[in-house]
Design a protein around this motif. Structure first.
Motif, PDB file in Angstrom:
ATOM      1  N   SER A 108       0.819  -1.224   0.000  1.00 16.82           N
ATOM      2  CA  SER A 108       0.000   0.000   0.000  1.00 16.82           C
ATOM      3  C   SER A 108       0.847   1.266   0.000  1.00 16.82           C
ATOM      4  O   SER A 108       0.468   2.277  -0.601  1.00 16.82           O
ATOM      5  CB  SER A 108      -0.985   0.008   1.163  1.00 16.82           C
ATOM      6  OG  SER A 108      -0.292   0.006   2.390  1.00 16.82           O
ATOM      7  N   TYR A 111       1.616   2.323  -3.537  1.00 22.00           N
ATOM      8  CA  TYR A 111       0.473   3.011  -4.153  1.00 22.00           C
ATOM      9  C   TYR A 111       0.393   4.459  -3.664  1.00 22.00           C
ATOM     10  O   TYR A 111       0.154   5.375  -4.459  1.00 22.00           O
ATOM     11  CB  TYR A 111      -0.837   2.288  -3.820  1.00 22.00           C
ATOM     12  CG  TYR A 111      -1.112   1.090  -4.681  1.00 22.00           C
ATOM     13  CD1 TYR A 111      -1.875   1.213  -5.833  1.00 22.00           C
ATOM     14  CD2 TYR A 111      -0.620  -0.165  -4.355  1.00 22.00           C
ATOM     15  CE1 TYR A 111      -2.144   0.112  -6.639  1.00 22.00           C
ATOM     16  CE2 TYR A 111      -0.873  -1.269  -5.145  1.00 22.00           C
ATOM     17  CZ  TYR A 111      -1.636  -1.125  -6.281  1.00 22.00           C
ATOM     18  OH  TYR A 111      -1.887  -2.209  -7.078  1.00 22.00           O
ATOM     19  N   GLU A 112       0.586   4.657  -2.372  1.00 24.59           N
ATOM     20  CA  GLU A 112       0.546   6.017  -1.822  1.00 24.59           C
ATOM     21  C   GLU A 112       1.600   6.896  -2.481  1.00 24.59           C
ATOM     22  O   GLU A 112       1.334   8.056  -2.811  1.00 24.59           O
ATOM     23  CB  GLU A 112       0.750   5.979  -0.309  1.00 24.59           C
ATOM     24  CG  GLU A 112      -0.428   5.388   0.435  1.00 24.59           C
ATOM     25  CD  GLU A 112      -0.143   5.152   1.913  1.00 24.59           C
ATOM     26  OE1 GLU A 112       0.854   5.702   2.447  1.00 24.59           O
ATOM     27  OE2 GLU A 112      -0.910   4.395   2.534  1.00 24.59           O
ATOM     28  N   TYR A 115       0.418   7.815  -6.102  1.00 27.60           N
ATOM     29  CA  TYR A 115      -0.668   8.806  -6.124  1.00 27.60           C
ATOM     30  C   TYR A 115      -0.204  10.161  -5.588  1.00 27.60           C
ATOM     31  O   TYR A 115      -0.676  11.199  -6.050  1.00 27.60           O
ATOM     32  CB  TYR A 115      -1.897   8.280  -5.379  1.00 27.60           C
ATOM     33  CG  TYR A 115      -2.720   7.370  -6.240  1.00 27.60           C
ATOM     34  CD1 TYR A 115      -3.552   7.884  -7.227  1.00 27.60           C
ATOM     35  CD2 TYR A 115      -2.648   5.987  -6.095  1.00 27.60           C
ATOM     36  CE1 TYR A 115      -4.301   7.052  -8.043  1.00 27.60           C
ATOM     37  CE2 TYR A 115      -3.388   5.142  -6.908  1.00 27.60           C
ATOM     38  CZ  TYR A 115      -4.207   5.682  -7.881  1.00 27.60           C
ATOM     39  OH  TYR A 115      -4.946   4.860  -8.699  1.00 27.60           O
ATOM     40  N   PRO A 129      -4.555   1.461 -11.640  1.00 28.53           N
ATOM     41  CA  PRO A 129      -3.147   1.080 -11.499  1.00 28.53           C
ATOM     42  C   PRO A 129      -3.002  -0.421 -11.715  1.00 28.53           C
ATOM     43  O   PRO A 129      -3.948  -1.191 -11.539  1.00 28.53           O
ATOM     44  CB  PRO A 129      -2.819   1.466 -10.055  1.00 28.53           C
ATOM     45  CG  PRO A 129      -4.118   1.488  -9.351  1.00 28.53           C
ATOM     46  CD  PRO A 129      -5.163   1.832 -10.378  1.00 28.53           C
ATOM     47  N   GLU A 131      -0.303  -3.869 -11.099  1.00 32.19           N
ATOM     48  CA  GLU A 131       0.859  -4.473 -10.460  1.00 32.19           C
ATOM     49  C   GLU A 131       1.513  -5.399 -11.468  1.00 32.19           C
ATOM     50  O   GLU A 131       0.834  -6.228 -12.078  1.00 32.19           O
ATOM     51  CB  GLU A 131       0.447  -5.266  -9.218  1.00 32.19           C
ATOM     52  CG  GLU A 131      -0.108  -4.393  -8.115  1.00 32.19           C
ATOM     53  CD  GLU A 131      -0.519  -5.163  -6.876  1.00 32.19           C
ATOM     54  OE1 GLU A 131      -0.318  -6.402  -6.813  1.00 32.19           O
ATOM     55  OE2 GLU A 131      -1.063  -4.523  -5.954  1.00 32.19           O
ATOM     56  N   VAL A 150       4.466  -1.108  -9.274  1.00 31.84           N
ATOM     57  CA  VAL A 150       3.156  -0.487  -9.295  1.00 31.84           C
ATOM     58  C   VAL A 150       3.207   0.580 -10.377  1.00 31.84           C
ATOM     59  O   VAL A 150       4.052   1.481 -10.322  1.00 31.84           O
ATOM     60  CB  VAL A 150       2.798   0.123  -7.925  1.00 31.84           C
ATOM     61  CG1 VAL A 150       1.475   0.885  -8.007  1.00 31.84           C
ATOM     62  CG2 VAL A 150       2.728  -0.960  -6.861  1.00 31.84           C
ATOM     63  N   LEU A 152       0.924   3.275 -12.835  1.00 30.00           N
ATOM     64  CA  LEU A 152      -0.336   4.003 -13.017  1.00 30.00           C
ATOM     65  C   LEU A 152      -0.292   4.742 -14.351  1.00 30.00           C
ATOM     66  O   LEU A 152       0.491   5.676 -14.509  1.00 30.00           O
ATOM     67  CB  LEU A 152      -0.565   4.998 -11.881  1.00 30.00           C
ATOM     68  CG  LEU A 152      -1.850   5.834 -11.967  1.00 30.00           C
ATOM     69  CD1 LEU A 152      -3.089   4.941 -11.904  1.00 30.00           C
ATOM     70  CD2 LEU A 152      -1.874   6.862 -10.858  1.00 30.00           C
TER      71      LEU A 152
END
Length: 157
Positions: A108, A111-112, A115, A129, A131, A150, A152
């Motif tokens: 996680s 991802y943070e 973003y 997004p 993986e 990850v 995006l």
């Protein structure tokens, strides 16, 4: 762990695709079974994947809630769709990417970071997004050694 985020350019790719619905509790089993199906489909044709397996998670990771899961296995060309496996083209274009090293349960923060980069740079996502599983349970029994990118996709400026 810090996550350096880089702007990159994705190339369009053709992939065998499965859509599944699952819960957080069953996600590992669902992903494993889905990739077994995709790898068997590609092997039946006498082909080999042309890149690492990928997944896009659509929905929120809330306990007990269903989320849609798209599993992709890049292939070198078109194969005929079969059953619930279809063939899709994942669009190329600008994207941001970071790499997570370690267990999936700790991803996680990657991802943070992605973003946060998008927000700080005034960019807009162009889809879910993904993986990219560069090293996982198929190549090592130790989750500390997993490597997952990850990625995006971004709208073109």
């Amino acid at each position: 762990m810090t996550y350096p985020v880089e702007l990159t350019e994705l190339e369009a790719l053709t992939a065998a695709h499965l859509r599944r619905h699952t819960t957080i509790a069953d996600i590992g089993e669902c992903v494993g079974a889905g990739y077994e199906t995709l790898y068997a489909f590609v092997a039946e044709d006498g082909t080999a994947p042309s890149g690492p397996p990928q997944a896009a998670y659509r929905g929120d990771f809330l306990p007990g809630e269903k989320l849609a899961l798209d599993l992709y296995l890049p292939i070198p060309g078109d194969l005929p769709a079969q059953g619930d496996i279809d063939i899709v083209t994942l669009a190329g274009g600008p994207a941001v990417r970071t790499s997570h090293h370690g267990p999936y349960e700790e991803i996680s923060a990657a991802y943070e970071a992605v973003y946060e980069w998008v927000h700080e740079n005034g960019r807009q996502p162009a889809g879910a997004p993904r993986e990219l599983y560069l090293r996982g349970p198929d190549s090592t029994p130790d989750p500390a050694l997993y490597v997952t990118d990850v990625v995006l996709p971004l709208r073109t400026e």
